[in-house]
Design a protein around this motif. Sequence first.
Motif, short mmCIF file in Angstrom:
data_model
loop_
_atom_site.label_atom_id
_atom_site.label_comp_id
_atom_site.label_asym_id
_atom_site.label_seq_id
_atom_site.Cartn_x
_atom_site.Cartn_y
_atom_site.Cartn_z
N LEU A 31 -65.72 -21.82 12.71
CA LEU A 31 -66.92 -22.76 12.80
C LEU A 31 -66.48 -23.94 13.81
N HIS A 32 -65.29 -24.06 14.26
CA HIS A 32 -64.94 -25.00 15.35
C HIS A 32 -65.05 -24.27 16.59
N ASP A 33 -65.18 -23.13 16.84
CA ASP A 33 -65.22 -22.01 18.12
C ASP A 33 -66.58 -22.16 18.73
N PRO A 34 -66.77 -22.97 19.95
CA PRO A 34 -68.18 -22.88 20.36
C PRO A 34 -68.51 -21.82 20.96
N ARG A 35 -67.68 -20.65 21.06
CA ARG A 35 -68.19 -19.22 21.76
C ARG A 35 -69.19 -18.66 20.77
N TRP A 36 -69.21 -19.11 19.26
CA TRP A 36 -70.21 -18.42 18.35
C TRP A 36 -71.61 -19.05 18.42
N GLY A 37 -71.58 -20.20 18.82
CA GLY A 37 -72.72 -20.86 19.12
C GLY A 37 -73.58 -21.32 17.78
N GLY A 38 -72.58 -21.56 16.61
CA GLY A 38 -73.00 -21.99 15.32
C GLY A 38 -73.78 -20.61 14.63
N ASP A 39 -73.60 -19.44 15.07
CA ASP A 39 -74.03 -18.26 14.65
C ASP A 39 -73.25 -17.73 13.46
N ARG A 40 -73.55 -18.21 12.04
CA ARG A 40 -72.52 -17.75 10.93
C ARG A 40 -72.47 -16.44 10.68
N ASP A 41 -73.42 -15.55 10.97
CA ASP A 41 -73.42 -13.94 10.80
C ASP A 41 -72.69 -13.40 11.66
N ARG A 42 -72.64 -13.76 13.04
CA ARG A 42 -71.71 -13.25 13.98
C ARG A 42 -70.19 -13.50 13.47
N MET A 43 -70.13 -14.90 13.05
CA MET A 43 -68.72 -15.04 12.76
C MET A 43 -68.28 -14.28 11.64
N ALA A 44 -69.06 -13.83 10.68
CA ALA A 44 -68.67 -13.41 9.48
C ALA A 44 -68.54 -11.76 9.88
N ASN A 45 -69.13 -11.33 10.77
CA ASN A 45 -69.19 -10.18 11.11
C ASN A 45 -67.72 -9.70 11.84
N HIS A 46 -67.26 -10.64 12.89
CA HIS A 46 -66.26 -10.65 13.43
C HIS A 46 -65.08 -10.78 12.57
N ALA A 47 -64.84 -11.66 11.54
CA ALA A 47 -63.91 -11.80 10.61
C ALA A 47 -63.67 -10.51 10.01
N ILE A 48 -64.66 -9.82 9.39
CA ILE A 48 -64.63 -8.46 8.74
C ILE A 48 -64.04 -7.35 9.81
N TYR A 49 -64.41 -7.73 11.12
CA TYR A 49 -64.03 -6.71 11.96
C TYR A 49 -62.41 -6.97 12.17
N GLU A 50 -62.04 -8.06 12.29
CA GLU A 50 -60.61 -8.35 12.58
C GLU A 50 -59.81 -8.00 11.22
N ALA A 51 -60.32 -8.30 9.92
CA ALA A 51 -59.31 -7.95 8.79
C ALA A 51 -59.54 -6.44 8.42
N THR A 52 -60.54 -5.75 8.98
CA THR A 52 -60.54 -4.29 9.18
C THR A 52 -59.28 -3.57 9.76
N LEU A 53 -59.29 -4.15 11.02
CA LEU A 53 -58.34 -3.92 12.06
C LEU A 53 -56.69 -4.08 11.28
#
Length: 215
Positions: A31-53
Amino acid sequence: MATASVSTPDWLLNLMLLAIEEGRQWGYQFLHDPRWGGDRDRMANHAIYEATLWSVGSGVATGVMGWAGVPLDIAYFYHAQIKLAAALFTIYGLDSENENVLMMLIPTALGVTAAELANHFGTQFCRQIFKTFGRRAAQKNLSQVLMAVFRQLPRPLLQQIFGKVSSKSLTLPARAVPLVSGVIGGATNAVMMNICGHGVCTVIKTFRSPSYSIA
């Protein structure tokens, strides 16, 4: 809503407490990372990707230990699964220190679907909890909150949750062959973690959708 108190194993309580706190902090990092531009869906998808790895690595590491790695794999996997769910709840603005939110988070993290939650708690109650976007309330310490949650969860739901935890080892075949077990364990954990993450997102979005209804 019928409830029953339950004696929660200390190891499971401690695992959940650590996972929830780590997940909250992880979610806030997104949420505090400006790279995501406030796009919560992108944040969520990347979190899932990291957890999967991560789950692939843990599955391989514990798999090569054979049967001796089963307890470690179970503990790590559920820690990671609850951590991911807590992160996703945080990303979508749900406070995982809130007692009612935790009543939704724990079952959802362990694979309980939106329809099952609605059956146990009622559709309107679930909608109300999942719409508490950005709302924080003063609570007791997290350990007390989590214990209160387990005391309030319906007995059938508790049985479903603990059944999923106790049956995890059944998804880990070929433990007697460490090399094979490592490959299978890593692949199995990755698939299950990916399903978990997208399942959590589906539950959150389902109850936030005004068109949701139970057939």
